[in-house]
Scaffold this motif. Structure first.
Motif, short mmCIF file in Angstrom:
data_model
loop_
_atom_site.label_atom_id
_atom_site.label_comp_id
_atom_site.label_asym_id
_atom_site.label_seq_id
_atom_site.Cartn_x
_atom_site.Cartn_y
_atom_site.Cartn_z
N THR A 192 0.84 -1.19 0.00
CA THR A 192 0.00 0.00 0.00
C THR A 192 0.88 1.25 0.00
O THR A 192 2.09 1.18 0.25
N LYS A 193 0.29 2.39 -0.27
CA LYS A 193 1.03 3.66 -0.23
C LYS A 193 1.61 3.90 1.16
O LYS A 193 2.70 4.45 1.30
N ASP A 194 0.88 3.46 2.18
CA ASP A 194 1.35 3.64 3.55
C ASP A 194 2.63 2.86 3.79
O ASP A 194 3.55 3.35 4.45
N TYR A 195 2.70 1.64 3.26
CA TYR A 195 3.90 0.82 3.43
C TYR A 195 5.05 1.39 2.60
O TYR A 195 6.21 1.40 3.03
N GLY A 196 4.73 1.86 1.40
CA GLY A 196 5.74 2.46 0.54
C GLY A 196 6.10 1.60 -0.64
O GLY A 196 5.91 0.38 -0.62
N GLU A 197 6.61 2.22 -1.69
CA GLU A 197 6.79 1.57 -2.98
C GLU A 197 8.23 1.24 -3.33
O GLU A 197 8.49 0.66 -4.37
N LEU A 198 9.18 1.64 -2.51
CA LEU A 198 10.59 1.38 -2.80
C LEU A 198 11.30 0.88 -1.56
O LEU A 198 11.01 1.32 -0.44
N ARG A 301 19.31 -1.27 -2.66
CA ARG A 301 18.41 -2.39 -2.88
C ARG A 301 17.62 -2.22 -4.18
O ARG A 301 17.56 -3.12 -5.00
N GLU A 302 17.01 -1.06 -4.34
CA GLU A 302 16.04 -0.92 -5.43
C GLU A 302 16.13 0.45 -6.06
O GLU A 302 16.28 1.46 -5.37
N SER A 303 16.04 0.46 -7.37
CA SER A 303 15.83 1.72 -8.10
C SER A 303 15.00 1.39 -9.34
O SER A 303 13.82 1.09 -9.23
N ALA A 376 21.13 -7.72 -16.28
CA ALA A 376 21.63 -8.61 -15.23
C ALA A 376 21.60 -7.86 -13.92
O ALA A 376 21.67 -6.64 -13.87
N GLY A 377 21.50 -8.61 -12.83
CA GLY A 377 21.45 -8.00 -11.51
C GLY A 377 20.04 -7.62 -11.12
O GLY A 377 19.06 -8.17 -11.61
N ARG A 378 19.94 -6.61 -10.25
CA ARG A 378 18.63 -6.28 -9.69
C ARG A 378 17.71 -5.56 -10.67
O ARG A 378 16.52 -5.35 -10.35
N ILE A 379 18.20 -5.16 -11.85
CA ILE A 379 17.33 -4.48 -12.82
C ILE A 379 16.59 -5.48 -13.71
O ILE A 379 15.93 -5.08 -14.68
#
Length: 760
Positions: A192-198, A301-303, A376-379
């Motif tokens: 959810t938006k409350d938890y966050g997206e990234l 971690r994430e982008s 390759a990798g996280r992407i």
């Protein structure tokens, strides 16, 4: 010669390079990709914007490498990734069991340096992508800050393993950032938006006890109110480094362009936390401790996630869906974190496991709209939810190997990456990966060029017929639900005999279980269950179940918790045989069983996990009829780890030496040999921080000889610890016979070999 721009300003020295494949990013994914491609004979340039290789696993960040084995905390048995990533982890285990990331840096650099077809550019950042047409990359421009050199690198193929996807982004490839709605991919776990997206970034710190009082004055920018961290009471002097993975921040920011802002906030937190530990008075043991190291760059971690020809989603992981173009696998939990990270009131992570490993298709590694670019990798092409699992480093390394091999075959066939999706070419790619030790679920290796597929006979001097796991160990209380995992052939289940000591009159409940999917190791089907009344004292129990199996699979002989009963164990360790326990591993959200809200889209089940050696012995058991599944035919069945059965030739327990003899009907020309040993596919071999008690796995054969038909030694090895030995003989052998003589690793571990391949 000096270079000038049009306005007369000097410009940097320029070097132009032309190659077959450019790999952008020297993390684990990029390193495994580059090494794999270079070993297949194509020219590779590896561009890394940092001074060392390894990315989040390097000494700059110091995160341990993990993947499907998940700290041995899930039901993914024998699931460590194979190929180059396995080679790196086994090498690190041998040289560096204490998890010193500086040593791991040297291992990565050495492996890259040893490849003649690989050019490494460190401290070199890509700043421009050159396109020849809308859907084709022609080259990249990069700059090295250390030698003030500009590089213009042109190539046929490109692999973006840079983490943020700099080349994929500049090329115009479609990407996603942030979470999708639950409706887009029908993912109940979408946040959810409350938890966050990234997911945010993390930085670590490491401490040391110097044996004398050490003062600490925090820098002015340190966080001065520790209560701003809701979980601040969880800090202690016992944990540092990547044990504090939850020092996380940035999930509400742009995790590409605001990384420096995120870094500063993490520095504030780290020095504020250390100020609290050192100066609050709540940790008197910290008086003699000092900060040994603080990270200078955050572990991301994430982008961005880029859109491939296929997007992996939650259902693909949970349902373990099959793909015709599978080239890799994953097994880490779907692991999402609150966007507010360390400042969140919520738990630091939210992990849900599948019942076994899942397949990763090649289509998720090739970019939609850019014809000559790999991911390759996280992407990797995945939803945000699936990314929670696919992002981890061992999985990324395994995927990178698939890309490296695909690149080599693309160059060889003068085609484009997507052209390998043709079924015949995909089979070639999959078999080429299997040949190098890559594990692809459910696929067996077969090569017509392997001389063992010619008319020949393979004879073993002896092999294990398992009538008992010897009764030579200690008595162990049934503190937990415990089980012996055993490979049983289709048909009636054998009768078992165990030895126990009852501290008083009581009952022992024994059940026989298996997995609903024969290739899994989650005991979610009970075949039979019996309760035995036992008298006080030592005794043997015969366990007979009126049960039958439709096919080969592993079964769980489960002994239910009863601390009034001690059961005899065995000192003997055997390839493909392991004990498991219904225990917790809180580090990976394993609390003995998983019971999610059904609305989240995950299954409920128990965790039955091994215990790290030297603990976790097998249980002593007699088996009637004996298990006859360790014969020499396993050497050529194309599986180099347990799957449905042990898939290893195992010699008799009493054999200090044993032999395999290969005899052809006709004389052969023999030049190359590959031996696949058992380095315990259950062991995660975490690369950082943890101290491992073993530096060589107990099952691996250290000493062996290869002999010709006249018993002349043509190859000898006396110090092996690696999974795969690829032997190129100095001279081609012309013979109809080849002999292999192996020495037992130790008295309590029989000789075992997963695979033997012989080539011209």
């Amino acid at each position: 010669m000096l270079r000038y721009s049009n306005n007369g300003a000097r410009t940097s020295k320029l070097e132009k390079l032309k190659t077959d494949l450019v790999v952008i990013g020297g993390g684990i994914a990029g390193v495994c990709c580059a090494i794999t491609a270079a070993r297949k004979g194509i020219k590779v340039v590896l561009v890394q914007d940092r001074p060392v290789l390894g990315g989040n696993a390097s000494s700059e960040v110091r995160l341990w490498i993990l993947g499907a084995t998940s700290h041995m905390g899930n039901n993914n048995r024998w699931a460590r990734e194979g190929g180059v990533i396995d080679e790196l982890l086994v090498e690190n285990m041998y040289r560096n069991p204490d998890g010193n990331t500086l040593i791991f840096d040297t291992i990565l650099l050495e492996k890259v340096w040893q490849e003649d077809n690989l050019t490494l550019l460190l401290n070199t950042a890509v700043y421009n992508t050159i396109k020849s047409e809308a859907n084709r990359i022609a080259g990249i421009n990069a700059f090295c800050s250390q030698n003030s050199m500009e590089y213009e690198i042109t190539a046929s193929l490109f692999c973006d393993a840079s983490g943020d996807g700099i080349v994929a982004f500049q090329s115009g490839a479609a990407f996603r950032m942030g979470a999708e709605s639950s409706d887009e991919f029908d993912e109940a776990f979408a946040p959810t938006k409350d938890y966050g997206e990234l997911l945010g970034h993390t930085m670590y710190f490491m401490t040391k006890d110097v044996g004398k009082p050490v003062a600490f004055t925090p820098p002015a920018y340190a966080l001065n109110d520790i209560t701003k961290i809701p979980r601040y009471k969880q800090f202690s002097t016992q944990e540092h480094g990547c044990q504090l993975w939850w020092i996380e921040y940035g999930g509400r920011l742009d995790t590409v362009h605001e990384t420096e802002t995120i870094k500063w906030e993490l520095w504030k937190v780290i020095y504020g936390v250390w100020d609290y530990i050192k100066n609050s008075g709540k940790f008197p043991e910290a008086n003699t401790m000092t900060l040994e190291w603080v990270g200078q760059i955050p572990g991301k971690r994430e982008s961005r996630r880029f859109e491939g020809h296929f997007t992996i989603t939650q259902a693909d992981i949970v349902e373990q869906r099959h793909f015709d173009d599978t080239v890799s696998f994953g097994g880490w939990a779907i692991d999402l974190h609150p966007a507010d990270g360390i400042f969140s009131e919520k738990p630091g992570c939210n992990q849900w496991h599948s019942k076994g490993i899942y397949e990763i298709p090649y289509r998720s590694m090739i970019v939609k709209g850019i014809d000559n670019l790999f991911l390759a990798g996280r992407i990797l092409s995945s939803s945000h939810v699936a990314f929670g699992s696919t992002r981890v480093m061992a999985t990324s390394g395994h995927n990178g190997q698939a890309v490296g091999m695909a690149a080599a075959l693309t160059i060889k066939n003068n085609c484009l990456p997507a052209d390998l999706l043709v079924p015949d070419r995909m089979k070639v790619l999959q078999q080429a990966l299997l040949k190098t030790g890559q594990y692809i679920p459910h696929l067996a290796y077969h090569d017509n060029e392997d001389l063992l597929n010619q008319h020949c006979t393979i004879l073993a001097k002896d092999h294990l017929v398992l009538s008992e796991i010897p009764f030579d160990g200690e008595l162990q209380p049934l503190e937990y639900n415990s089980a012996q995992l055993l490979p049983i052939s289709g048909g009636p289940v054998p009768t078992f005999e165990i030895a126990i000591n009852a501290l008083e009159d009581t009952e022992l409940v024994v059940s026989l279980r298996k997995s609903s999917k024969s290739f899994n190791y989650t005991p979610d089907v009970t075949l039979a269950s019996k309760t035995y009344a036992v008298k006080k004292g030592k005794q043997h129990l015969t366990l007979h179940f009126d049960a039958s199996l439709e096919t080969n699979c592993y079964v769980f002989l489960c002994f239910h918790q009863n601390q009034k009963i001690l059961i005899q164990t065995s000192q003997t360790r055997i390839s493909g045989i392991v004990s498991v326990f219904n225990k917790q591993n809180k580090a990976v959200s394993n609390f003995g069983r998983q019971d999610p809200d059904p609305a989240l889209g995950f299954e409920s089940f128990e965790f039955w996990i091994p215990v790290r050696r030297p603990q976790g012995p097998n249980f002593a058991i007699k088996i009637d009829p004996p298990l006859d599944c360790f014969g020499e035919s396993n050497l050529t069945n194309g599986f180099f780890r347990p799957y449905l059965k042990p898939n290893a030739w195992v010699a008799d327990l009493q054999s200090e030496t044993s032999e395999i003899i290969v005899k052809w009907h006709e004389v052969q020309q023999i030049r190359k040999i590959t031996l696949s040993f058992d380095t315990d596919w259950d062991h995660p071999m975490e690369s950082s921080l943890l101290t491992h008690e073993e530096h060589i796995m107990p099952f691996v054969i250290n000493n062996y000889e290869v002999l010709d038909k006249d018993d002349q030694v043509i190859h000898i090895r006396s110090d092996n610890y690696q999974t795969r030995n690829e032997i190129t003989l100095e001279n081609t052998i012309i013979s109809d016979t080849l002999k292999f003589r192996f020495q037992q690793p130790s008295k309590k571990v029989p000789i075992a070999l997963f695979g033997l391949n012989i080539y011209k």
